[in-house]
Design an enzyme around this catalytic site. Structure first.
Site, PDB file in Angstrom:
ATOM      1  N   GLU A  96       0.825  -1.210   0.000  1.00  0.00           N
ATOM      2  CA  GLU A  96       0.000   0.000   0.000  1.00  0.00           C
ATOM      3  C   GLU A  96       0.858   1.258   0.000  1.00  0.00           C
ATOM      4  OE1 GLU A  96      -3.506  -1.985   2.798  1.00  0.00           O
ATOM      5  OE2 GLU A  96      -2.440  -0.184   3.468  1.00  0.00           O
ATOM      6  N   CYS A 117       2.839   8.389   1.935  1.00  0.00           N
ATOM      7  CA  CYS A 117       3.255   7.377   2.906  1.00  0.00           C
ATOM      8  C   CYS A 117       3.612   6.108   2.146  1.00  0.00           C
ATOM      9  CB  CYS A 117       2.131   7.126   3.907  1.00  0.00           C
ATOM     10  SG  CYS A 117       2.564   5.923   5.192  1.00  0.00           S
ATOM     11  N   CYS A 124       4.870  -7.441   7.934  1.00  0.00           N
ATOM     12  CA  CYS A 124       5.736  -6.888   8.972  1.00  0.00           C
ATOM     13  C   CYS A 124       5.973  -7.958  10.030  1.00  0.00           C
ATOM     14  CB  CYS A 124       5.094  -5.655   9.606  1.00  0.00           C
ATOM     15  SG  CYS A 124       6.170  -4.809  10.806  1.00  0.00           S
ATOM     16  N   CYS A 128       3.271  -5.666  16.406  1.00  0.00           N
ATOM     17  CA  CYS A 128       2.478  -4.695  17.177  1.00  0.00           C
ATOM     18  C   CYS A 128       1.018  -5.138  17.158  1.00  0.00           C
ATOM     19  CB  CYS A 128       2.627  -3.303  16.585  1.00  0.00           C
ATOM     20  SG  CYS A 128       4.324  -2.692  16.586  1.00  0.00           S
ATOM     21  N   CYS A 131      -1.894  -3.450  14.839  1.00  0.00           N
ATOM     22  CA  CYS A 131      -1.605  -3.102  13.449  1.00  0.00           C
ATOM     23  C   CYS A 131      -1.996  -4.211  12.485  1.00  0.00           C
ATOM     24  CB  CYS A 131      -0.116  -2.789  13.314  1.00  0.00           C
ATOM     25  SG  CYS A 131       0.383  -2.297  11.650  1.00  0.00           S
ATOM     26  N   CYS A 355      -3.054   0.991   8.351  1.00  0.00           N
ATOM     27  CA  CYS A 355      -1.970   0.499   7.502  1.00  0.00           C
ATOM     28  C   CYS A 355      -2.052  -1.009   7.315  1.00  0.00           C
ATOM     29  CB  CYS A 355      -0.632   0.884   8.120  1.00  0.00           C
ATOM     30  SG  CYS A 355       0.736   0.624   7.014  1.00  0.00           S
TER      31      CYS A 355
END
Length: 377
Positions: A96, A117, A124, A128, A131, A355
């Site tokens: 993205e 961004c 990832c 976290c 997220c 995100c």
């Protein structure tokens, strides 16, 4: 976890590396600048557009390089004029890139300030808990060429939205490396990409308008402090004590505040500029007034700006944003103490703004479609 395409992305080449490749086939060095001029200034979309290059050279380039290693799958437009681009890499990985517009008084949306961004990884590994990017773990790092390609895709989208002179290199005002992935975990590709973005033969985009965000990889923060280009730094803090931060960010176990904050101070002192502390406000987790006071103390000690971000809900996760009154009360504690603070208003919620959310939704839909197809056959 690295992807090796059959062709190297041209967007990952520096002037020096391209000159070396051209020299190997007997071409003059000036051809490298001609090629990069077509890519970044004239925004050529095909090899045939490069009309001042010999046909034989264009054929070799086509056989050797991928001119654009990312293709546009979706461009979601929000009611608040935020755009989210879903891009597909050559191995069908999805990432993205977001265009965040801030309309200026007295001008139309097409003349608003634009912050882009960008992502650095597919997925990832940081874990976290709030997220969407890491819900299915890390798939792979992006190459430098794939990172740069996101910005060219934004240029293409903006050129189509508002035709402009091709002499304008970048049709945006700021770049934040805050998309999918932990940027400093893909350090070498990140620095190569930002070097290309900054170079006069590349996008010619000033380093002072580029912000790199990290969840707190301390050794890489120190390494970034030694880079000659003066990028800005943002820390995804999200907790003003180790107890809160460890609860939602596993990275804090390896790099607690006692290690993280001195590294941030080192970066700030070496570059002589204010660091930003990103703080996503999550109801019942980190929105207490005690957290506000502790965050105030950290910000004052570091002379840092604080960016408060009310949580964007993610399907399947239990977290939610605090009430508006609590957001304001939290921000007021910082503001009254002289901390530079911004309380960000919601952006892009109607286009899956959190995100990694649009990418995750599209991948799951694609997997479901593939499963149905296999059953049908």
């Amino acid at each position: 976890m690295k992807f090796n395409p059959a062709k190297r992305p041209l967007t990952g080449e520096t002037l020096q590396s391209l000159e070396a490749s051209l020299a190997d086939r007997g071409e003059k060095p000036f051809r490298a600048r001609q090629i990069l001029d077509w890519v970044y200034k004239k925004r050529a979309r095909s090899w045939d557009d490069m009309t001042n290059l010999p046909k034989a050279l264009r054929s070799w380039l086509d056989a050797t390089f991928a001119l654009m290693p990312a293709s546009l799958v979706l461009n979601r437009h929000s009611a608040d004029v935020t755009d989210k681009l879903l891009l597909e890499m050559e191995d069908r990985s999805l990432i993205e890139t977001v265009i965040i517009r801030a309309p200026q008084d007295g001008v139309g949306v097409d003349h608003s300030r634009k912050t882009i961004c960008i992502s650095t990884q597919v997925g990832c590994a940081m874990g976290c808990v709030f997220c969407a990017s890491g819900l299915e773990g890390l798939k792979r790092d992006l190459s430098a060429g794939e990172i740069v390609a996101q910005l060219l895709q934004v240029c293409y989208a903006e050129d189509e939205r508002t035709p402009r002179a091709r002499a304008e290199l970048a049709s945006f005002d700021n770049i934040v490396v805050m998309g999918m992935g932990e940027p400093l975990a893909n350090y070498d590709a990140l620095i190569r990409a930002l070097t290309i973005v900054n170079a006069e033969w590349g996008l010619g985009f000033g380093a002072r308008r580029i912000t790199v965000s990290t969840s707190g990889l301390v050794p890489k923060i120190i390494r970034l402090a030694d880079e000659p280009l003066g990028f800005r730094l943002a820390i995804s803090l999200h907790g003003a004590t180790d107890e809160v931060r460890t609860r939602i960010m596993p990275v804090n176990k390896a790099y607690p505040l006692a290690k993280l904050l001195p590294a941030v101070r080192t970066f700030s002192e070496r570059h002589g500029r204010m660091v930003t502390l990103e703080f996503i406000l999550i109801e019942g987790v980190n929105d207490s007034l005690d957290q506000a006071r502790r965050l105030r103390d950290i910000a004052l000690d570091l002379h840092a700006h604080v960016n408060l971000i009310p949580y964007n809900t993610v399907d399947g996760l239990p977290w939610k944003r605090p009430e508006v009154a609590r957001q304001a009360e939290f921000a007021d504690i910082l503001d009254r103490s002289g901390v530079s603070v911004t309380l960000r208003r919601e952006k892009g919620h109607d286009i899956a703004a959190a995100c990694g959310q649009l990418r995750l939704k599209t991948e799951r839909e694609r997997d479901d479609s593939r499963a149905v197809s296999e059953v049908s056959s």
